[in-house]
Write a protein that holds these residues in place. Structure first.
Motif, PDB file in Angstrom:
ATOM      1  N   THR A   1      59.218  68.397  14.534  1.00 23.64           N
ATOM      2  CA  THR A   1      58.199  67.343  14.428  1.00 23.64           C
ATOM      3  C   THR A   1      57.671  67.217  13.002  1.00 23.64           C
ATOM      4  O   THR A   1      56.840  66.362  12.732  1.00 23.64           O
ATOM      5  CB  THR A   1      57.029  67.628  15.385  1.00 23.64           C
ATOM      6  N   ASP A   2      58.130  68.090  12.114  1.00 26.22           N
ATOM      7  CA  ASP A   2      57.711  68.004  10.709  1.00 26.22           C
ATOM      8  C   ASP A   2      58.343  66.775  10.067  1.00 26.22           C
ATOM      9  O   ASP A   2      59.575  66.673   9.999  1.00 26.22           O
ATOM     10  CB  ASP A   2      58.169  69.276   9.982  1.00 26.22           C
ATOM     11  N   PRO A   3      57.559  65.828   9.568  1.00 31.21           N
ATOM     12  CA  PRO A   3      58.124  64.614   8.955  1.00 31.21           C
ATOM     13  C   PRO A   3      58.999  64.928   7.742  1.00 31.21           C
ATOM     14  O   PRO A   3      59.838  64.120   7.359  1.00 31.21           O
ATOM     15  CB  PRO A   3      56.888  63.814   8.512  1.00 31.21           C
ATOM     16  N   ASN A   4      58.814  66.101   7.148  1.00 39.11           N
ATOM     17  CA  ASN A   4      59.604  66.466   5.972  1.00 39.11           C
ATOM     18  C   ASN A   4      60.918  67.161   6.322  1.00 39.11           C
ATOM     19  O   ASN A   4      61.710  67.463   5.425  1.00 39.11           O
ATOM     20  CB  ASN A   4      58.789  67.373   5.032  1.00 39.11           C
TER      21      ASN A   4
ATOM     22  N   LYS B   1      62.394  55.103   8.547  1.00 39.41           N
ATOM     23  CA  LYS B   1      61.603  56.014   9.374  1.00 39.41           C
ATOM     24  C   LYS B   1      61.620  55.518  10.814  1.00 39.41           C
ATOM     25  O   LYS B   1      61.883  54.358  11.095  1.00 39.41           O
ATOM     26  CB  LYS B   1      60.160  56.050   8.865  1.00 39.41           C
ATOM     27  N   ALA B   2      61.297  56.424  11.721  1.00 40.69           N
ATOM     28  CA  ALA B   2      61.157  56.051  13.124  1.00 40.69           C
ATOM     29  C   ALA B   2      59.800  55.382  13.314  1.00 40.69           C
ATOM     30  O   ALA B   2      58.826  55.748  12.652  1.00 40.69           O
ATOM     31  CB  ALA B   2      61.259  57.288  14.000  1.00 40.69           C
TER      32      ALA B   2
ATOM     33  N   VAL C   1      58.600  60.310  13.454  1.00 40.62           N
ATOM     34  CA  VAL C   1      59.705  61.246  13.295  1.00 40.62           C
ATOM     35  C   VAL C   1      60.816  60.897  14.284  1.00 40.62           C
ATOM     36  O   VAL C   1      60.542  60.423  15.391  1.00 40.62           O
ATOM     37  CB  VAL C   1      59.272  62.721  13.482  1.00 40.62           C
ATOM     38  N   PHE C   2      62.053  61.171  13.897  1.00 39.16           N
ATOM     39  CA  PHE C   2      63.182  60.777  14.740  1.00 39.16           C
ATOM     40  C   PHE C   2      63.320  61.650  15.989  1.00 39.16           C
ATOM     41  O   PHE C   2      63.881  61.209  16.992  1.00 39.16           O
ATOM     42  CB  PHE C   2      64.487  60.778  13.929  1.00 39.16           C
ATOM     43  N   SER C   3      62.788  62.866  15.949  1.00 37.44           N
ATOM     44  CA  SER C   3      62.826  63.694  17.155  1.00 37.44           C
ATOM     45  C   SER C   3      61.992  63.030  18.253  1.00 37.44           C
ATOM     46  O   SER C   3      62.358  63.071  19.440  1.00 37.44           O
ATOM     47  CB  SER C   3      62.306  65.110  16.871  1.00 37.44           C
TER      48      SER C   3
END
Lengths: 196, 187
Positions: free
Chosen positions: B53-56, B70-71, B75-77
């Motif tokens: 879940t970390d955007p980085n 970006k999602a 985040v893509f998860s």
């Protein structure tokens, strides 16, 4: 001299590439579709017809600045059509052909929706290509399992977007149009008692 | 010399990557696959932990010739989590608090449009299904998609952006049709 001619030709080619209208790819997936209610769904099993060939049809319509936009109209609109049906009927499936008698029988399908889409788009900007207006027209023959026409539906979804809105989602006007179509299709079905 | 400089700049304008931040289009499912799953006798499923879940985290960043995609969820998860939630809800087996849980870890997530005429998408995810504390499935799934791209940066970026939901749809079609997955969630 040869070098200069070559440079001139290259320059002209690049300018033509830059200035000529090109088709920019966008997506028009709906941003919102009708909620499926927990109660009062019509107790019917219906199918909509959509094949992989339909999903792979790429359409080109006008954008701004003399450019065009391209998208997969049926693939991107499928959720809009399906969710409209699922907001009305208990059970909805997709079949690839209205002549697939085996699928119709095996799924006990009672009504068949055959959607045909026509799309158009435009922009009021001379400098940016994403459409600021998008329209999706749906013509839909609804038949029984034997192919007898019950009703012909015509629904139109419209979407608008401005530059400040579509900077991250370049097909936003199209997405709003398919969202609008989805809600209107649901209402049109509910306005026709012959369909339930 | 001036003309050469101008030509150089004009070519750069045609092929240089953009610098915008784009958003991945919304997901839509492979509905034929969902219709087939609906016919099976399946457990109710809850959606558990989707990582990272970390955007980085590298899997949560996609670069399309310098433009960042970006999602919508950030985040893509979470994009994948929402796609699976939507699918499970569509087929009527999503149930918060169910004893059967689906967790996922995204290991690779990319749209590659570095080529001048072809692009590809890659999604690799470890999926774990746990029933009453017992692991029923712990498997890595990987999908690659191929598509026509473009030499022109502006067109290639649009194609890459548009291909992301197709990558997720193709990936989930693979998962939902896998006999091991089906056996893990069958009653």
């Amino acid at each position: 001299m040869f070098k200069l001619s070559f440079l001139k030709s290259s320059f002209v080619s690049v300018c033509l590439m830059l200035l000529a209208g090109c088709a920019h790819p966008i997506s028009i997936n709906p941003t919102k579709t009708p909620e499926r209610p927990q109660t009062n769904l019509k107790q019917k099993k219906v199918a909509y017809v959509l094949s992989d060939a339909d999903r792979n049809i790429q359409v080109t319509t006008p954008g701004g600045g003399g450019d065009k936009v391209s998208y997969y109209a049926y693939r991107d609109s499928e959720k809009a059509i399906r969710d409209a049906l699922r907001a009305v009927y208990q059970d909805v499936v997709v079949i690839s052909s209205a002549n697939d008698l085996e699928a119709i029988k095996n799924n006990a399908i009672e009504l068949i929706y055959l959607p045909v889409l026509t799309t158009t788009s435009s922009s009021d900007s001379a400098f940016t290509w994403p459409p600021t207006f998008f329209r999706v027209e749906l013509s839909c023959n609804v038949t029984d399992s034997k192919g007898t026409l019950i009703k012909m539906l015509k629904v139109e979804g419209n979407g608008y977007a401005e530059f400040s809105e579509f900077k991250t989602n370049l097909g936003l006007a199209g997405s709003r149009a398919t969202s609008d179509l989805s809600e209107k299709l649901k209402k049109e079905i509910l306005n026709n008692p012959a369909l339930f | 010399m001036k003309k050469q400089k101008f030509l150089f700049l004009a070519i750069l304008m045609a092929v240089l990557p953009g610098c915008a931040t784009l958003q991945a289009p919304n997901y839509s499912a492979d509905y034929e696959t969902l219709d087939n799953l609906k016919k099976l006798n399946l457990e109710k499923l809850s959606v558990g932990n989707f990582q990272p879940t970390d955007p980085n985290a590298p899997v949560n960043k996609i670069s399309l010739r310098g433009s960042s995609m970006k999602a919508p969820e950030g985040v893509f998860s979470t994009y994948l989590e929402n796609a699976i939630r939507s699918d499970l809800k569509e087929i009527g087996i999503l149930e918060t608090g169910s004893n059967t849980t689906l967790d996922a870890t995204v290991l690779k997530n990319d749209i590659d449009i570095s080529g001048i005429s072809k692009g590809s998408g890659t999604l690799t995810v470890k999926i774990t299904i746990t029933k009453n504390g017992t692991i029923k499935l712990d498997k890595v799934y990987s999908t690659t998609t191929q598509f026509e791209s473009s030499f022109a940066g502006a067109v290639a970026i649009g194609i890459g952006q548009r291909e992301y939901p197709n990558l997720v749809r193709t990936f989930l079609k693979t998962v939902y049709n896998d006999s091991e997955f089906i056996n893990a969630i069958k009653k």
